[in-house]
Design an enzyme around this catalytic site. Structure first.
Site, PDB file in Angstrom:
ATOM      1  N   GLU A 194     -60.571 -38.733  13.383  1.00  0.00           N
ATOM      2  CA  GLU A 194     -61.829 -38.349  12.738  1.00  0.00           C
ATOM      3  C   GLU A 194     -61.518 -37.726  11.386  1.00  0.00           C
ATOM      4  O   GLU A 194     -60.717 -36.804  11.294  1.00  0.00           O
ATOM      5  CB  GLU A 194     -62.565 -37.341  13.619  1.00  0.00           C
ATOM      6  N   GLU A 277     -69.799 -40.042  19.876  1.00  0.00           N
ATOM      7  CA  GLU A 277     -70.219 -38.682  20.193  1.00  0.00           C
ATOM      8  C   GLU A 277     -71.733 -38.689  20.241  1.00  0.00           C
ATOM      9  O   GLU A 277     -72.409 -38.524  19.224  1.00  0.00           O
ATOM     10  CB  GLU A 277     -69.720 -37.661  19.156  1.00  0.00           C
TER      11      GLU A 277
END
Length: 686
Positions: A194, A277
């Protein structure tokens, strides 16, 4: 009669068969070139393909390092009953390499065992290997010793020194993961990084990609997770390097629009819609109302994704607990002083609660949605783990910090310097450090100024000659409050004044541009506008009272040795009888308190919560296990979770390090339910 081992093998085979049916029944075929005798997971025609058929990921984040290992199986089975087919987990570098080239992969850090267990239960794994993870975890998962290196590293960049350390770490981690890849017979289908919300260094991302490919091969899917917007995806996506870009978003977002944006940052045919997510809740900082999300709207948003053949990973499926000193913190994007530390609880308002409860609306509503997209029936609804209210435990004050300083701080680790040094520079990665200097006091009050301190300091003074075991409390300096001089009253000493500054590391920033978050006194200290020289720094070693050896969650995280358990008794014998001195001592002096809970049998061991109502701020240990920070004065968290495996038959020892003032009756209470109704709106008062 079938033997236990044979029965287990049959049961696991049955689980695997049912899992295969639930994942593949009704799925459309993928490529006709698939070789039926091999295990493959790939992307084709904007869909995931598993062993020749399309596959819909219905997953959830569940972090091994936030759950006592004895409960890994229980929590995974609850995820199974929810209908999940995939588990996503971070890998925090700091628990696996607590000191340079000292690696640990057992206890809480036994990543391989966790993945194997998930595999046996029929899950696939999405591995978030870092090296940075965010996750509301101290320093975003980076080991704190990175901050001790000079010249300072440029984290998350092409800095050659930083990259060499990443290469060394991944050279240990990734070879352990390679046998667990799906194509090698394991459950790992994808490996993630990320970055897009942090920077735009594409060379750094390509270096990580090359490094991962060198260790894991070309078949595994590498993916990125970034917010579903052009700004973050343009920074974090590298589709030309064969890296799949997933997106994250909350439940009130329009998933169709988000997936269209995602498609722009993947190659044609390589963009299966995936929210890696999908937020089922949110994090909570100290001083904030507990974050919650509505069960019906969350389930409706998930239904919309799944009904259109999209995939989603619930963040979190089960949050768990930030045991020890590992909870992280946040700041505002343009102001590092707007510091917001995270709670010990990482419940996250997830469908599986911090303590495993599933008898809640969110779990039930999500389960109803997920079962519509599963070809096979879900496992039966789980029962909750039994909890117990063991009642009130009387504590005794055993010593103050200053009375036991020579025992709590190893003399060989005491550092002398002309100016104050950061904690990391003297090897104190977590917890507390005491800074001590002297000055000559003139008549009248003195003004103490410290321009930069991370994160919270308690200031004490005493005459340099004579007893310094009970210095006078002056006040508190906090990172998040506006700087103003602290007034030190005139003591009338014939000698110099000894100045004590106890600094608490409340958790390093884990997200944003201020992640290079050293702790301690980070500037000069001035008395009446004159810089104070010649400092002694005492690292406070609370590993004597817990099992947090050196830096925290290590190979013996859960239990202490007999030698450590007896150390507390040795301290009391050495110091003499300090019991029941609460009324005679400085009420604002940091001190240790001890009590005992007796359980007659192991069958009495049940989950419980330790309530700190009436206490102020500190850290608690049960049987030398650091159950985390408490701060009921600020809230909202009033209780700390105590899983049953931490308890034992017979005498259980509770030790509290209270930083300020103790409960007036010196008691704590074991209760059966969590309590998030303390404090509020006090943390950022000016």
């Amino acid at each position: 009669m079938v033997s236990g081992s044979v029965f287990d093998a049959i049961l696991l085979s049955l689980v695997a068969f049912l899992t295969f049916l639930s994942y593949s029944s009704g799925s459309s075929p993928c490529s006709t070139t698939y070789q039926g005798n091999s295990r493959q997971f790939w992307i084709e025609n904007d869909r995931f393909c598993k062993d020749g058929v399309s596959f819909q990921i219905i997953g959830g984040d569940m972090h091994y390092f936030r759950i006592v290992p004895e409960y890994w199986k229980d929590r995974l089975l609850r995820a199974k009953a929810l209908g999940l087919n995939t588990i996503q987990t971070y890998v925090p570098w700091n628990i696996h390499e607590p000191q340079p080239q000292e690696y640990t992969f057992d206890g809480f850090a036994n990543l391989e065992a966790y993945i194997q267990l998930a595999h046996e239960l029929g899950f696939l794994i999405m591995l978030r290997a870092g090296p940075y993870i965010c996750g509301e975890w101290d320093l975003g998962g980076f080991p704190a010793w990175l901050l001790s290196i000079e010249p300072a590293l440029e984290l998350r960049s092409s800095d050659s020194t930083y990259l060499s350390l990443v290469e060394r770490w991944w050279g240990v981690l990734l070879p352990k993961m390679a046998p667990l890849l799906y194509q090698n017979g394991g459950p790992i289908i994808m490996v993630e990084n990320e970055y897009g919300s942090f920077g735009s260094d594409k060379n750094y991302l390509r270096h990580l990609t090359k490094l991962a490919r060198n260790h894991l091969g070309s078949e595994v899917i590498l993916y990125t997770t970034d917010g579903a917007g052009d700004a973050t995806l343009s920074n974090g996506a590298i589709p030309g390097d064969g890296v799949y870009a997933a997106v994250d978003f909350d439940t009130w977002s329009n998933s169709s629009i988000k997936f269209e944006i995602q498609k722009k940052y993947n190659l044609p045919g390589k963009s299966p819609p995936l929210s890696s997510e999908f937020y089922t809740g949110w994090l909570t900082h100290w001083g904030e109302k507990l974050a919650t999300t509505d069960a019906s709207s969350t389930s409706a948003a998930l239904d919309k994704i799944l009904s259109k053949n999209g995939s989603a990973v619930l963040y979190m499926a089960h949050g768990g607990t930030n045991f020890g000193f590992f909870s992280g913190a946040n700041t505002d994007s343009n102001d590092e002083s707007a510091y917001k530390p995270d709670l010990t609880s990482y419940d996250y308002d997830a469908p599986i609660k911090e303590y495993g409860d599933v008898n809640n609306a969110k779990y039930k509503e999500l389960r109803k949605v997920i079962r519509k997209y599963a070809a096979a029936p879900l496992p039966s609804f789980p029962s909750n783990i039994l909890r117990e209210a063991y009642g009130i435990v009387k504590l005794n004050k055993i010593f103050s910090l200053f009375e036991a300083l020579h025992l709590l701080s190893n003399p060989t680790k005491t550092v002398v310097s002309e100016n104050p040094l950061p904690m990391e520079s003297v090897g104190q990665m977590y917890g507390f450090m005491l800074y001590v200097s002297e000055y000559t006091q003139k008549k009248g009050n003195s003004a103490l100024s410290i321009s930069k301190i991370h994160d919270r300091a308690q200031v004490f003074v005493s005459c340099s000659e004579g007893d310094k075991s009970n210095p006078n409390f002056v006040g508190v300096i906090e990172r998040w409050k506006k700087r103003k001089p602290l007034s030190i009253p005139y003591l009338g000493c014939s000698s110099k004044i000894t100045l004590f500054i106890l600094v608490e590391n409340m958790g390093r920033v884990n997200y944003g541009s201020y992640i290079y978050d050293r702790k301690g006194i980070l500037s000069t200290v001035q008395i009446n506008n004159l810089t104070l020289p010649r400092w002694k720094m005492y690292p406070i070693q609370l590993d004597h009272l817990s099992v947090l050896i050196k830096s925290g969650l290590t190979k013996k995280f859960a239990y202490a040795t007999d030698e450590k358990i007896s150390l507390l008794r040795d301290m009391k014998n050495y110091l003499g009888n300090f019991r029941n001195r609460h009324e005679d001592s400085n009420s604002r002096s940091p001190a240790f308190y001890e009590g005992h809970l007796n359980l007659n049998s192991t069958s009495m061991r049940k989950d419980t919560f330790l309530s700190f109502r009436g206490w102020n701020k500190g850290v608690a240990f049960v049987n030398n296990f650091n159950i985390g920070r408490f701060w009921p004065k600020v809230g909202p968290q009033c209780t700390l979770y105590v899983p049953a495996p931490i308890l034992k038959q017979g005498e259980n020892t509770v030790v509290i390090f209270e930083l300020d003032s103790a409960n007036s009756d010196l008691t704590v209470e074991f209760v059966s339910d969590p309590d998030f109704s303390c404090g509020l709106n006090k943390f950022h008062e000016k």
